[in-house]
Design an enzyme around this catalytic site. Structure first.
Site, mmCIF file in Angstrom:
data_model
loop_
_atom_site.group_PDB
_atom_site.id
_atom_site.type_symbol
_atom_site.label_atom_id
_atom_site.label_comp_id
_atom_site.label_asym_id
_atom_site.label_seq_id
_atom_site.Cartn_x
_atom_site.Cartn_y
_atom_site.Cartn_z
ATOM 1 N N ASP A 1 1.314 -5.229 5.004
ATOM 2 C CA ASP A 1 1.257 -6.591 4.063
ATOM 3 C C ASP A 1 2.088 -7.647 4.749
ATOM 4 O O ASP A 1 2.035 -8.820 4.413
ATOM 5 C CB ASP A 1 1.649 -6.429 2.577
ATOM 6 C CG ASP A 1 0.706 -5.716 1.996
ATOM 7 O OD1 ASP A 1 -0.576 -5.425 2.411
ATOM 8 O OD2 ASP A 1 0.855 -5.284 0.796
ATOM 9 N N LYS B 1 4.293 -8.140 -7.805
ATOM 10 C CA LYS B 1 2.922 -7.950 -7.889
ATOM 11 C C LYS B 1 2.685 -6.318 -7.991
ATOM 12 O O LYS B 1 2.149 -5.920 -8.891
ATOM 13 C CB LYS B 1 1.865 -8.791 -7.234
ATOM 14 C CG LYS B 1 0.635 -8.438 -7.312
ATOM 15 C CD LYS B 1 -0.422 -9.117 -6.491
ATOM 16 C CE LYS B 1 -0.780 -8.632 -5.082
ATOM 17 N NZ LYS B 1 -1.415 -7.222 -5.024
HETATM 18 C C1 UD1 Z 1 -1.513 -0.753 -1.549
HETATM 19 C C2 UD1 Z 1 -1.025 -2.298 -1.877
HETATM 20 C C3 UD1 Z 1 -1.393 -2.938 -0.735
HETATM 21 C C4 UD1 Z 1 -1.061 -2.458 0.604
HETATM 22 C C5 UD1 Z 1 -1.306 -0.783 0.618
HETATM 23 C C6 UD1 Z 1 -0.512 -0.311 1.922
HETATM 24 C C7 UD1 Z 1 -0.960 -2.479 -4.221
HETATM 25 C C8 UD1 Z 1 -1.683 -2.962 -5.403
HETATM 26 N N1 UD1 Z 1 -1.570 -2.660 -3.202
HETATM 27 O O1 UD1 Z 1 -2.805 -0.730 -1.710
HETATM 28 O O2 UD1 Z 1 -0.987 -4.496 -0.586
HETATM 29 O O3 UD1 Z 1 -1.449 -3.110 1.591
HETATM 30 O O4 UD1 Z 1 -0.952 -0.300 -0.306
HETATM 31 O O5 UD1 Z 1 0.888 -0.456 1.796
HETATM 32 O O6 UD1 Z 1 -0.001 -1.678 -4.502
HETATM 33 N N2 UD1 Z 1 -7.019 5.520 1.699
HETATM 34 C C9 UD1 Z 1 -7.984 6.567 1.554
HETATM 35 N N3 UD1 Z 1 -8.346 7.150 0.430
HETATM 36 C C10 UD1 Z 1 -7.689 6.895 -0.928
HETATM 37 C C11 UD1 Z 1 -6.569 5.904 -0.712
HETATM 38 C C12 UD1 Z 1 -6.424 5.226 0.481
HETATM 39 O O7 UD1 Z 1 -8.517 7.104 2.776
HETATM 40 O O8 UD1 Z 1 -8.286 7.489 -1.678
HETATM 41 C C13 UD1 Z 1 -6.666 4.781 2.982
HETATM 42 C C14 UD1 Z 1 -6.989 3.257 2.690
HETATM 43 O O9 UD1 Z 1 -8.198 3.191 2.981
HETATM 44 C C15 UD1 Z 1 -5.903 2.708 3.819
HETATM 45 C C16 UD1 Z 1 -4.660 3.816 3.528
HETATM 46 O O10 UD1 Z 1 -5.323 4.927 2.991
HETATM 47 O O11 UD1 Z 1 -6.383 2.977 5.145
HETATM 48 C C17 UD1 Z 1 -3.545 3.421 2.787
HETATM 49 O O12 UD1 Z 1 -4.092 2.796 1.523
HETATM 50 P P1 UD1 Z 1 -3.210 2.818 0.236
HETATM 51 O O13 UD1 Z 1 -1.901 3.198 0.442
HETATM 52 O O14 UD1 Z 1 -3.822 3.686 -0.805
HETATM 53 O O15 UD1 Z 1 -3.383 1.272 -0.077
HETATM 54 P P2 UD1 Z 1 -3.650 0.603 -1.706
HETATM 55 O O16 UD1 Z 1 -3.008 1.395 -2.778
HETATM 56 O O17 UD1 Z 1 -5.077 0.465 -1.811
#
Ligand code: UD1
Length: 418
Positions: free
Chosen positions: A307, A22
């Site tokens: 995850d 996914k």
């Molecule tokens: C993706 C996955 C999710 C997984 C996560 C971490 C998808 C659709 N989802 O989510 O299943 O749990 O990676 O492996 O692929 N953060 C910030 N600022 C930002 C972006 C992120 O502070 O602009 C923080 C988030 O709050 C979190 C951390 O960075 O604490 C990691 O998040 P991120 O890797 O971005 O996760 P997702 O891409 O949302």
């Protein structure tokens, strides 16, 4: 509202075929905006994918899902494109924000709803916006929307992410595809799903080099009229069934996987005493009698994935001694703990860590799912519990697990949806 009813304590045996990922399909669907014609195979038929397809259709892209063959055909005729991702679609699935990079780089403007927080944390998008601004985008936040513009197009740039983010790396890659010149991204996420997106962008015509956490992207000539791509397997789904096998499998065989990508998961389970044999594209998990405690920290890939944390916690309830999980990615990802405790688990949370004492017999209860991975951890707990477990709010599960009950039933699990 639908629920799952599980009669636990029944040994599992059989073959489980792992679906496409996914989390790889979602950014590749967003990347399809950049292409003319795309055929994706091995697509998982889960709710989040249908939501992304709705979003593409809303934007004006033609999308056809062939359910039986798990194929999605996409065609972008560049007619009647609406560079808007509305709140109603992005709120249910954060990955909707990934269309921002593609729309902005191709159509020079985009208006995408802010996804907001979710149960597992606040989940901001500041890192996504940082990358786009560095490439020259003018961005405003207005009425809950990201309003972005790059009148003369985006420009390749050198961007160092202050922290590692999967989504921000993906959005930056999508934006860089249409930017003028070379983009260098530093401190990137390098999850297998990102590598799959990169493989797709290469097929579209990008020259991309990766070394460690550095990704350099150049050129964006659409080489081909039609791009065919097979989505990689879902390593989180595979990890979930590996844990199911370790919990109550007599002999479970997982098919359609790449065992190299599951290295950390296999290492951790082996350290816990789980018996695993690795074949070329499959794994056999045998019944494991004595499980050992372990300490893990969730980390970006190649570390242990957040995850799979909730699922591994269920296995820890069956290990002898005090195990520990430190959750480093999301600030509120222990919501399964209170439900597992209602089933008899002995777990304490201190700051970012959960301490799990075992082995503990679990007993069935009526429990409530709070997010995708928490939900599946309750299903796993139900599989080993005495008596009946009822898992409510399973719409979370349907967002990411394809044919969950069918796959488990095929291995003799007593599970049904009502
Ligand atoms: C993706 C996955 C999710 C997984 C996560 C971490 C998808 C659709 N989802 O989510 O299943 O749990 O990676 O492996 O692929 N953060 C910030 N600022 C930002 C972006 C992120 O502070 O602009 C923080 C988030 O709050 C979190 C951390 O960075 O604490 C990691 O998040 P991120 O890797 O971005 O996760 P997702 O891409 O949302």
């Amino acid at each position: 509202m639908q629920k799952l009813i599980i009669k636990g304590n029944k040994e599992l045996s059989g073959v489980i075929s792992i679906s496409g990922s996914k989390n790889a399909t979602l950014p590749i669907l967003a990347a399809s905006i950049l292409a003319k014609k795309v055929n994706l195979t091995n697509v998982p038929l889960v709710k989040d994918i249908f939501t992304m397809v709705e979003l593409l259709k809303f934007i004006g892209i033609k999308v056809k899902i062939k359910n039986k063959k798990k194929i999605i055909e996409i065609q972008n005729k560049n007619q009647n494109i609406n560079t808007l991702a509305p709140y109603k679609l992005v709120k249910t699935m954060r990955a909707g924000v990934l269309v921002l990079g593609s729309l902005l780089t191709k159509y020079k403007k985009a208006k995408v709803s802010l996804p907001g927080g979710c149960a597992i944390g606040t989940r901001p998008v500041d890192l996504h916006l940082l990358a786009l601004k560095k490439m020259g985008a003018k961005i405003k936040i207005k009425d809950g929307y990201i309003v972005a513009e790059a009148k003369n197009g985006l420009v390749g740039s050198k961007i160092k992410f202050p922290s590692i983010s999967v989504g921000a790396t993906e959005n930056a890659l999508l934006a860089a595809f249409g930017a003028i010149g070379k983009t260098t991204l530093l401190n990137c996420a390098v999850e297998p799903e990102i590598l799959d997106l990169i493989a797709f962008l290469k097929k579209l015509g990008s020259k991309i080099r990766i070394s460690g956490r550095k990704i350099v992207l150049e050129s964006k000539i659409l080489k081909k009229e039609t791009v065919n791509h097979k989505i990689i397997f879902d390593r989180i789904e595979a990890g979930t069934y590996l844990i199911a096998g370790a919990l109550i499998g007599k002999k479970i065989i997982l098919k359609n996987i790449n065992t190299k990508i599951l290295k950390i998961e296999i290492d951790i389970l082996r350290q816990m005493g789980v018996k695993i044999s690795i074949l070329k594209n499959s794994i056999i998990i045998l019944k494991s009698n004595k499980l050992k405690k372990i300490n893990i920290n969730t980390k970006p890939h190649p570390g242990f994935p957040t995850d799979l944390q909730a699922q591994l916690m269920v296995l820890m309830t069956q290990a002898t001694g005090l195990s520990k999980i430190q959750e480093n990615i999301f600030e509120n990802r222990f919501m399964h703990v209170s439900e597992l405790k209602r089933m008899g688990a002995k777990i304490e949370i201190k700051n970012k860590s959960a301490y799990i004492s075992g082995p503990t017999k679990l007993t069935g209860a009526e429990v409530m799912a709070t997010d995708l991975r928490a939900s599946v951890s309750l299903v796993l707990a139900g599989l080993i519990a005495e008596n009946r477990t009822i898992v409510n709010r399973i719409y979370h599960l349907d967002r990411g697990y394809e044919f969950l009950e069918q796959k488990l039933k095929k291995c003799n699990a007593r599970i049904k949806r009502t």
